[in-house]
Design a protein around this motif. Structure first.
Motif, PDB file in Angstrom:
ATOM      1  N   GLU A   1     -62.631 -16.771 -49.690  1.00  0.00           N
ATOM      2  CA  GLU A   1     -62.563 -15.274 -49.073  1.00  0.00           C
ATOM      3  C   GLU A   1     -62.149 -13.940 -50.356  1.00  0.00           C
ATOM      4  O   GLU A   1     -62.999 -13.496 -51.019  1.00  0.00           O
TER       5      GLU A   1
ATOM      6  N   LYS B   1     -65.194 -11.787 -50.518  1.00  0.00           N
ATOM      7  CA  LYS B   1     -64.893 -10.924 -49.671  1.00  0.00           C
ATOM      8  C   LYS B   1     -65.009 -10.066 -48.931  1.00  0.00           C
ATOM      9  O   LYS B   1     -64.560  -9.212 -48.400  1.00  0.00           O
TER      10      LYS B   1
ATOM     11  N   HIS C   1     -66.467  -8.520 -43.712  1.00  0.00           N
ATOM     12  CA  HIS C   1     -66.606  -6.976 -44.876  1.00  0.00           C
ATOM     13  C   HIS C   1     -67.224  -6.727 -46.106  1.00  0.00           C
ATOM     14  O   HIS C   1     -67.405  -8.405 -47.445  1.00  0.00           O
TER      15      HIS C   1
ATOM     16  N   HIS D   1     -69.460  -5.205 -49.427  1.00  0.00           N
ATOM     17  CA  HIS D   1     -69.178  -4.055 -49.957  1.00  0.00           C
ATOM     18  C   HIS D   1     -70.740  -3.526 -50.756  1.00  0.00           C
ATOM     19  O   HIS D   1     -70.604  -3.966 -51.866  1.00  0.00           O
TER      20      HIS D   1
END
Length: 222
Positions: free
Chosen positions: A75, A79, A85, A87
């Motif tokens: 992760e 991320k 999750h 971005h």
């Protein structure tokens, strides 16, 4: 054959939903993600853990912890895309860290699916909302469409590849229980992270609780 095809279909369905409906990561997607996390966690606990601990080997817990730790390491690259999750960045650069981390994760979770139908269903249900979120990220980025398609196709093939390797590499037969325990650790981390992440402003979310309970119940009676 089912174990090879269903994970691919799940990712492609998510990709098509992202193309057709262009969804944002709204409350509907988050509820679907919560349901998938609950379903995956339940199938792991109800079906997979008892099978592994039937061996009655104290070292099994070590492999589960190792799976948890590996997922934490993965992760750093993804991320947290495995549990929704991701971005958005206005970049034309191919997201190699995200790509490699997700592919390793998908490869690992593929090892037991040819031998455990319930885990197969849990992973398939989980992949649909994750594929929607990842596909939406790719399509909204400045990357070329063909790069996004390659990303999705390779990602979709990783879980079946893990299943295929497990079936064909007879040397792994002696390590089946440790490998399965390792996968349990990965799945436990992903599914529990989905469920236990705080709601916005730490508010009680009745809808999220409802879909989580639904996921538990369906997995129990499956």
């Amino acid at each position: 054959m089912t174990a090879l095809l269903l994970p691919i279909f799940a990712v492609l369905i998510g990709f098509l939903i992202a193309i057709i409906f262009k969804p944002t990561v709204n409350s509907g997607i988050k509820l679907l993600l919560s349901f998938s996390g609950a379903f995956l966690l339940s199938t792991t606990i109800f079906e997979f853990l008892p099978e592994i601990y039937a061996v009655q080997n104290k070292e099994i817990g070590i492999y589960i912890i190792a799976g948890l730790l590996i997922q934490i390491i993965l992760e750093f690259g993804s991320k947290g895309a495995e549990h929704g999750h991701i971005h958005q960045k206005d970049s034309k650069t191919f997201p190699w860290l995200l790509f490699v981390s997700l592919c390793i994760h998908a490869l690992i979770e593929g090892f037991p699916v040819s031998e455990n139908e319930h885990i197969l269903y849990g992973i398939v249900v989980h992949k649909i909302p994750i594929a929607i979120i990842i596909s939406s990220f790719l399509l909204l980025s400045k990357m070329k469409l063909w790069q996004s398609i390659i990303f999705i196709l390779v990602f979709a093939s990783m879980t079946p590849l893990g299943s295929f390797i497990n079936q064909q590499a007879f040397i792994l037969e002696s390590y089946k229980t440790p490998i399965n325990a390792f996968v349990v650790g990965v799945l436990l981390h992903v599914s529990t992270t989905i469920l236990f992440e705080s709601s916005k402003n730490h508010q009680f979310n009745a809808s999220k609780l409802g879909v989580i309970l639904l996921g538990f119940i369906i997995a129990y009676y499956l």
